[in-house]
Write a protein that holds these residues in place. Sequence first.
Motif, PDB file in Angstrom:
ATOM      1  N   ASN A  85      37.150  25.857  36.251  1.00 21.49           N
ATOM      2  CA  ASN A  85      37.164  27.068  35.439  1.00 21.49           C
ATOM      3  C   ASN A  85      38.552  27.679  35.278  1.00 21.49           C
ATOM      4  OD1 ASN A  85      34.386  26.993  35.094  1.00 21.49           O
ATOM      5  ND2 ASN A  85      34.004  28.085  36.988  1.00 21.49           N
ATOM      6  N   ALA A  86      39.569  27.014  35.793  1.00 22.23           N
ATOM      7  CA  ALA A  86      40.953  27.458  35.620  1.00 22.23           C
ATOM      8  C   ALA A  86      41.105  28.928  36.001  1.00 22.23           C
ATOM      9  CB  ALA A  86      41.420  27.216  34.195  1.00 22.23           C
ATOM     10  N   GLN A  87      41.046  29.212  37.294  1.00 25.08           N
ATOM     11  CA  GLN A  87      41.107  30.581  37.783  1.00 25.08           C
ATOM     12  C   GLN A  87      42.421  30.826  38.534  1.00 25.08           C
ATOM     13  OE1 GLN A  87      37.611  30.661  40.194  1.00 25.08           O
ATOM     14  NE2 GLN A  87      36.235  31.023  38.477  1.00 25.08           N
ATOM     15  N   VAL A  88      42.815  32.092  38.568  1.00 24.66           N
ATOM     16  CA  VAL A  88      43.973  32.498  39.344  1.00 24.66           C
ATOM     17  C   VAL A  88      43.580  33.706  40.193  1.00 24.66           C
ATOM     18  CG1 VAL A  88      44.878  34.008  37.514  1.00 24.66           C
ATOM     19  CG2 VAL A  88      46.409  33.160  39.294  1.00 24.66           C
ATOM     20  N   THR A  89      44.003  33.694  41.442  1.00 23.10           N
ATOM     21  CA  THR A  89      43.820  34.832  42.337  1.00 23.10           C
ATOM     22  C   THR A  89      45.176  35.490  42.538  1.00 23.10           C
ATOM     23  OG1 THR A  89      41.987  33.751  43.487  1.00 23.10           O
ATOM     24  CG2 THR A  89      43.062  35.599  44.607  1.00 23.10           C
ATOM     25  N   ALA A  90      45.264  36.774  42.216  1.00 24.38           N
ATOM     26  CA  ALA A  90      46.519  37.522  42.348  1.00 24.38           C
ATOM     27  C   ALA A  90      46.357  38.605  43.404  1.00 24.38           C
ATOM     28  CB  ALA A  90      46.898  38.147  41.007  1.00 24.38           C
ATOM     29  N   GLN A  91      47.369  38.747  44.244  1.00 24.12           N
ATOM     30  CA  GLN A  91      47.394  39.819  45.228  1.00 24.12           C
ATOM     31  C   GLN A  91      48.166  40.996  44.618  1.00 24.12           C
ATOM     32  OE1 GLN A  91      45.492  39.182  47.685  1.00 24.12           O
ATOM     33  NE2 GLN A  91      45.383  36.979  47.321  1.00 24.12           N
ATOM     34  N   ILE A 127      50.032  51.526  51.844  1.00 20.03           N
ATOM     35  CA  ILE A 127      49.896  50.353  50.978  1.00 20.03           C
ATOM     36  C   ILE A 127      48.446  49.892  50.917  1.00 20.03           C
ATOM     37  CG2 ILE A 127      50.566  47.934  50.642  1.00 20.03           C
ATOM     38  CD1 ILE A 127      53.218  48.556  51.918  1.00 20.03           C
ATOM     39  N   THR A 128      48.001  49.568  49.732  1.00 23.66           N
ATOM     40  CA  THR A 128      46.688  48.954  49.515  1.00 23.66           C
ATOM     41  C   THR A 128      46.898  47.626  48.812  1.00 23.66           C
ATOM     42  OG1 THR A 128      45.534  51.074  49.338  1.00 23.66           O
ATOM     43  CG2 THR A 128      44.463  49.159  48.354  1.00 23.66           C
ATOM     44  N   ARG A 129      46.246  46.568  49.304  1.00 25.44           N
ATOM     45  CA  ARG A 129      46.339  45.248  48.688  1.00 25.44           C
ATOM     46  C   ARG A 129      44.936  44.835  48.246  1.00 25.44           C
ATOM     47  NH1 ARG A 129      48.182  40.788  51.599  1.00 25.44           N
ATOM     48  NH2 ARG A 129      49.345  40.050  49.796  1.00 25.44           N
ATOM     49  N   ILE A 130      44.827  44.442  47.006  1.00 23.74           N
ATOM     50  CA  ILE A 130      43.541  43.966  46.510  1.00 23.74           C
ATOM     51  C   ILE A 130      43.724  42.563  45.930  1.00 23.74           C
ATOM     52  CG2 ILE A 130      42.582  46.240  46.035  1.00 23.74           C
ATOM     53  CD1 ILE A 130      43.285  45.896  43.139  1.00 23.74           C
ATOM     54  N   SER A 131      42.670  41.787  46.057  1.00 24.18           N
ATOM     55  CA  SER A 131      42.668  40.422  45.539  1.00 24.18           C
ATOM     56  C   SER A 131      41.866  40.406  44.241  1.00 24.18           C
ATOM     57  CB  SER A 131      42.049  39.463  46.561  1.00 24.18           C
ATOM     58  OG  SER A 131      41.958  38.158  46.048  1.00 24.18           O
ATOM     59  N   VAL A 132      42.496  39.955  43.170  1.00 21.55           N
ATOM     60  CA  VAL A 132      41.872  39.936  41.851  1.00 21.55           C
ATOM     61  C   VAL A 132      41.734  38.496  41.384  1.00 21.55           C
ATOM     62  CG1 VAL A 132      42.074  40.673  39.455  1.00 21.55           C
ATOM     63  CG2 VAL A 132      42.843  42.179  41.285  1.00 21.55           C
ATOM     64  N   VAL A 133      40.541  38.111  40.938  1.00 23.49           N
ATOM     65  CA  VAL A 133      40.301  36.765  40.419  1.00 23.49           C
ATOM     66  C   VAL A 133      40.080  36.851  38.913  1.00 23.49           C
ATOM     67  CG1 VAL A 133      38.832  34.715  40.500  1.00 23.49           C
ATOM     68  CG2 VAL A 133      39.274  36.012  42.600  1.00 23.49           C
ATOM     69  N   LEU A 134      40.904  36.111  38.175  1.00 22.43           N
ATOM     70  CA  LEU A 134      40.795  36.040  36.723  1.00 22.43           C
ATOM     71  C   LEU A 134      40.510  34.603  36.307  1.00 22.43           C
ATOM     72  CD1 LEU A 134      43.935  38.145  35.692  1.00 22.43           C
ATOM     73  CD2 LEU A 134      41.597  38.957  35.967  1.00 22.43           C
ATOM     74  N   GLU A 135      39.736  34.444  35.257  1.00 27.03           N
ATOM     75  CA  GLU A 135      39.429  33.116  34.723  1.00 27.03           C
ATOM     76  C   GLU A 135      40.150  32.918  33.409  1.00 27.03           C
ATOM     77  OE1 GLU A 135      35.499  30.905  33.028  1.00 27.03           O
ATOM     78  OE2 GLU A 135      35.373  31.671  35.091  1.00 27.03           O
ATOM     79  N   ALA A 136      40.673  31.719  33.217  1.00 27.91           N
ATOM     80  CA  ALA A 136      41.495  31.424  32.049  1.00 27.91           C
ATOM     81  C   ALA A 136      40.715  31.568  30.757  1.00 27.91           C
ATOM     82  CB  ALA A 136      42.046  30.007  32.148  1.00 27.91           C
ATOM     83  N   GLY A 139      36.765  26.971  15.724  1.00 30.08           N
ATOM     84  CA  GLY A 139      36.223  28.084  16.503  1.00 30.08           C
ATOM     85  C   GLY A 139      37.293  28.921  17.165  1.00 30.08           C
ATOM     86  N   GLN A 140      36.854  29.995  17.799  1.00 27.68           N
ATOM     87  CA  GLN A 140      37.762  30.912  18.454  1.00 27.68           C
ATOM     88  C   GLN A 140      37.712  30.722  19.971  1.00 27.68           C
ATOM     89  OE1 GLN A 140      39.818  33.011  16.764  1.00 27.68           O
ATOM     90  NE2 GLN A 140      39.046  31.992  14.926  1.00 27.68           N
ATOM     91  N   ALA A 141      38.840  30.985  20.598  1.00 29.59           N
ATOM     92  CA  ALA A 141      38.898  30.895  22.056  1.00 29.59           C
ATOM     93  C   ALA A 141      38.348  32.178  22.672  1.00 29.59           C
ATOM     94  CB  ALA A 141      40.335  30.682  22.509  1.00 29.59           C
ATOM     95  N   ASN A 142      37.714  32.049  23.831  1.00 27.86           N
ATOM     96  CA  ASN A 142      37.288  33.217  24.585  1.00 27.86           C
ATOM     97  C   ASN A 142      38.453  33.709  25.427  1.00 27.86           C
ATOM     98  OD1 ASN A 142      34.576  33.167  23.689  1.00 27.86           O
ATOM     99  ND2 ASN A 142      34.140  31.503  25.120  1.00 27.86           N
ATOM    100  N   PRO A 143      38.673  35.037  25.518  1.00 27.61           N
ATOM    101  CA  PRO A 143      39.807  35.549  26.297  1.00 27.61           C
ATOM    102  C   PRO A 143      39.567  35.367  27.787  1.00 27.61           C
ATOM    103  CG  PRO A 143      38.425  37.349  25.541  1.00 27.61           C
ATOM    104  CD  PRO A 143      37.893  36.101  24.890  1.00 27.61           C
ATOM    105  N   ALA A 144      40.623  35.629  28.552  1.00 30.48           N
ATOM    106  CA  ALA A 144      40.518  35.558  30.007  1.00 30.48           C
ATOM    107  C   ALA A 144      39.434  36.504  30.503  1.00 30.48           C
ATOM    108  CB  ALA A 144      41.857  35.910  30.651  1.00 30.48           C
ATOM    109  N   ALA A 145      38.746  36.104  31.570  1.00 27.40           N
ATOM    110  CA  ALA A 145      37.634  36.896  32.100  1.00 27.40           C
ATOM    111  C   ALA A 145      37.988  37.453  33.471  1.00 27.40           C
ATOM    112  CB  ALA A 145      36.373  36.037  32.189  1.00 27.40           C
ATOM    113  N   PHE A 146      37.543  38.686  33.736  1.00 24.22           N
ATOM    114  CA  PHE A 146      37.713  39.327  35.043  1.00 24.22           C
ATOM    115  C   PHE A 146      36.539  38.923  35.927  1.00 24.22           C
ATOM    116  CE2 PHE A 146      37.328  42.712  38.129  1.00 24.22           C
ATOM    117  CZ  PHE A 146      38.634  42.990  38.470  1.00 24.22           C
ATOM    118  N   ARG A 147      36.793  38.281  37.073  1.00 26.76           N
ATOM    119  CA  ARG A 147      35.725  37.744  37.890  1.00 26.76           C
ATOM    120  C   ARG A 147      35.413  38.586  39.130  1.00 26.76           C
ATOM    121  NH1 ARG A 147      32.632  35.409  34.587  1.00 26.76           N
ATOM    122  NH2 ARG A 147      33.447  33.549  33.583  1.00 26.76           N
TER     123      ARG A 147
END
Length: 592
Positions: free
Chosen positions: A120-126, A142-151, A577-585
């Motif tokens: 699913n081509a995902q990236v996890t960003a801190q 400081i607060t750190r959160i982990s965010v997962v986005l899908e391409a 067709g059109q591409a679907n944008p990145a998704a917030f997971r």
Amino acid sequence: MKRSLRNRQERGAALIIGLILITVASLLAITSMRGSRMQEMMTSNQNNKLISQMAAEAGASELFEWASSLTATQWMSWRNGDLLWDTNRIPTEDGGSPFIGNFGFFWIDPSELTWVVSPNAQVTAQVNGAARRDDVPESLAITRISVVLEAPSAVANAGVSPFEDGVVGCSGINMTGSGQIDSFDSNLGGYDEWYTDISAGEARRNSLRTNVTVRTTQADATGSLSGNAPIYGDLVFTGSNLSLSGGTPVYGNVSAEGNVSANGNIQGTLTAGGNVTFGTASTQGGHVMAGGDAVVQATANPPPSIDAAGKSQWPDWWKWDPKLQALSEKYRSDVDLTIPSLINSGESCDQLELRDPKTDTPGKMFADVWNNPNTLQASEWLKSNCGTKCIDDKAKKLTLTGTGSSTSTIGVSGQQLMLRVDKELTTSGNLAGIRIEGDVTLVVDGNFDLGNNTQLQIAKDASLTLLVTGKTTLSGGSNLLGESPSFVRGDGDSKKAAVQLFSSYKDANNNQPGVFVGGANNSHVAVYAPHTAVRVVGSGEIFGSLRGRYVDIRGSGDVHFDEALDAVTYGTSGGGGQANPAAFRSMVEILP
């Protein structure tokens, strides 16, 4: 006289009582002041915490807004380090972006981005958010959160990249022995050659790069990595139980749909949809996220932090070790986690439909070559160009032969040649080598056996495409080697691997591989065999990629994925067709 004495006594008692009351009042005032100061500090700390949380969430929102504007191609550029998020900057003291007002700011360290390339081509960003006290600038909350986005999805009909991951066993991966998997980039030269990294300003070896993904695709996939076979890249497993045993090190991230039993070194993060058990495994700073329980047993180097939707457990004796006890405080249980699924129900192992899904016979790719009026009978072409001495044409077998140390040439430089063989194709011991010139496509309706120490040489800028309906054997001592370091030929939509093997052979038995690479066989080849097992044994090396229904790597043979294969695609490239944008997971706070 008595009255005067009594008056003095009364005045003395009043003085003492007054002093006591003043002392009590002073103590109450001091206590009240201390309480107020404590309340003020607590309020300030809580306020700083809220500011840092808001800053982190603002950073996550801005990151998602930016990522959702990317095309699939731009996402790939971001993954490859060619495109940077425009707020990936160290905070500046002048209060400029990414500061939030004068009180909070956020930042993302590009080195903390974790990529899961497939499926699913995902990236996890801190995302880091911080609050700053004006009176004590060095004091931060400081607060750190982990965010997962899908391409974003690619535009429909944009083509398929069958070799892009490196090693794909759709229904399972088995690795034993000591062979390693890593990557190199043939655009930079040959494997292990030196090249200049312009961005780093230094010379590096073109080997042991970590841009390879070893993965499965099916929900019922099996996975066993035993022995000491290092993976210099990511591991993506879609089955219910993944076993990492025998000290197998993974110098990347591990993502699993189900449970993970880990014994070995994991350099990156570990994300599992089920339970995670660390036996004698060790980690090198990677965070662990488990959709079930996380159990840490006898490992000497436990993970630095754990978030588990179930329970986090560790040995009871840790309470006697201050360092381990402090570490266990970073192991969280009952965390509200969302672990994205790794299974893409729309992905077929046979992306190119080598077998027709309706007739279950060799599909369009084979038919287009076999029925092309420009395709020649291989036996006739060989007789015309090298004489009868270079072949032995039997009823059921065509043998490429020769005399002594002779080498046969197939193809003409700068020209396209398509040949077909309606029987088994093999080589004899009298043939020392085969040289490929030009652009050669060979379709074999039967088994193909390149063995007996035959060397297959690919001339500079030449290419060989093998389409085989039967079993393919690259046996001991046979080599497929290119004269040019670059493994990709052509431009634009016509790019292809220098040697690419497409096998339509079908067999559900993992012990009966349809593609077999054995012995001391060093080969530049991109293998695509989605309906059969691919087995690599012995001490040979594969430079290219492997994709099979099942992949079985044994012995001490290595697989070196060529990153240049990302550019090889099949299918139409425009419209559709059109591409679907990145998704917030998902998003979850990480303990400091």
